[in-house]
Design an enzyme around this catalytic site. Sequence first.
Site, PDB file in Angstrom:
ATOM      1  N   ALA A   1       0.865  -1.175   0.000  1.00  0.00           N
ATOM      2  CA  ALA A   1       0.000   0.000   0.000  1.00  0.00           C
ATOM      3  C   ALA A   1       0.896   1.217   0.000  1.00  0.00           C
ATOM      4  CB  ALA A   1      -0.921   0.006   1.224  1.00  0.00           C
ATOM      5  N   SER A   2       0.373   2.341  -0.486  1.00  0.00           N
ATOM      6  CA  SER A   2       1.171   3.556  -0.487  1.00  0.00           C
ATOM      7  C   SER A   2       1.359   4.043   0.942  1.00  0.00           C
ATOM      8  CB  SER A   2       0.498   4.640  -1.326  1.00  0.00           C
ATOM      9  OG  SER A   2      -0.631   5.149  -0.642  1.00  0.00           O
ATOM     10  N   THR A   3       2.275   4.957   1.143  1.00  0.00           N
ATOM     11  CA  THR A   3       2.564   5.457   2.484  1.00  0.00           C
ATOM     12  C   THR A   3       1.389   6.217   3.072  1.00  0.00           C
ATOM     13  OG1 THR A   3       3.590   7.405   1.482  1.00  0.00           O
ATOM     14  CG2 THR A   3       5.048   5.596   2.128  1.00  0.00           C
ATOM     15  N   GLN A   4       0.423   6.605   2.217  1.00  0.00           N
ATOM     16  CA  GLN A   4      -0.743   7.332   2.726  1.00  0.00           C
ATOM     17  C   GLN A   4      -1.864   6.396   3.168  1.00  0.00           C
ATOM     18  OE1 GLN A   4       0.809   8.409  -0.243  1.00  0.00           O
ATOM     19  NE2 GLN A   4       1.910   9.877   1.034  1.00  0.00           N
ATOM     20  N   GLU A   5      -1.810   5.163   2.765  1.00  0.00           N
ATOM     21  CA  GLU A   5      -2.871   4.229   3.117  1.00  0.00           C
ATOM     22  C   GLU A   5      -2.600   3.591   4.477  1.00  0.00           C
ATOM     23  OE1 GLU A   5      -3.638   3.086  -1.554  1.00  0.00           O
ATOM     24  OE2 GLU A   5      -3.213   1.522  -0.107  1.00  0.00           O
TER      25      GLU A   5
END
Length: 210
Positions: free
Chosen positions: A9-13
């Site tokens: 997952a991206s660092t924002q998820e």
Amino acid sequence: MFIRAYLRASTQEQNAERARESLVQFAANHGQRIAAFYVENVSGATLHRPELMKLIADSGEGDIVLVEQIDRLARLKQSDWDSLKQKLAAKRLAIVSPELPTSWLALEKKDDTGFTDSILRAVNAMMLDMLAAVARKDYEDRRRRQFQGIHKAKTEGKYQGRQPDLKRRQHIASLLNSGHSYNEIQEMLSCSRHLIASVAKEQRQADVVA
């Protein structure tokens, strides 16, 4: 057949493991079982992914890499995508995804002549390249729209700047308190040394006040 699942997952998820159960079920539907999971929160636009590199290093020739979607693996610029493909090809690793039906044949028993396997690899390589290009374009389009939105907000005097990622900073602080080095934290979180130094400075200031 040894199947390794890669969850990103991206660092924002919040949760990189959200697809775990769906991949387990997908493998079971094809009469297979996932032997190992590799999970990380890192941008798909970078090739610097410790868990993905560990997966490749751990793999034996002909193992299968199972991903939820191709963009979990490939949102890279062309040169990085080419580099990743070379790493995968060196061990003849097969990429399988529920969204790519042509990849499912890798889960089936191969024929004795190897003809089907050769055709599968050729078709799948073409499809992977196409989906990787789409994933990269989608990433660049979203970045461009974000930039345009920021520019518009600035001209209207509404832009407040990027707000600090408090959860990420707390994670860094926790790792610093546990004695981890800057290099170790960078490796684990794929963050900048500047951010780590900023959190460390906040901690020192808080200690002085206390």
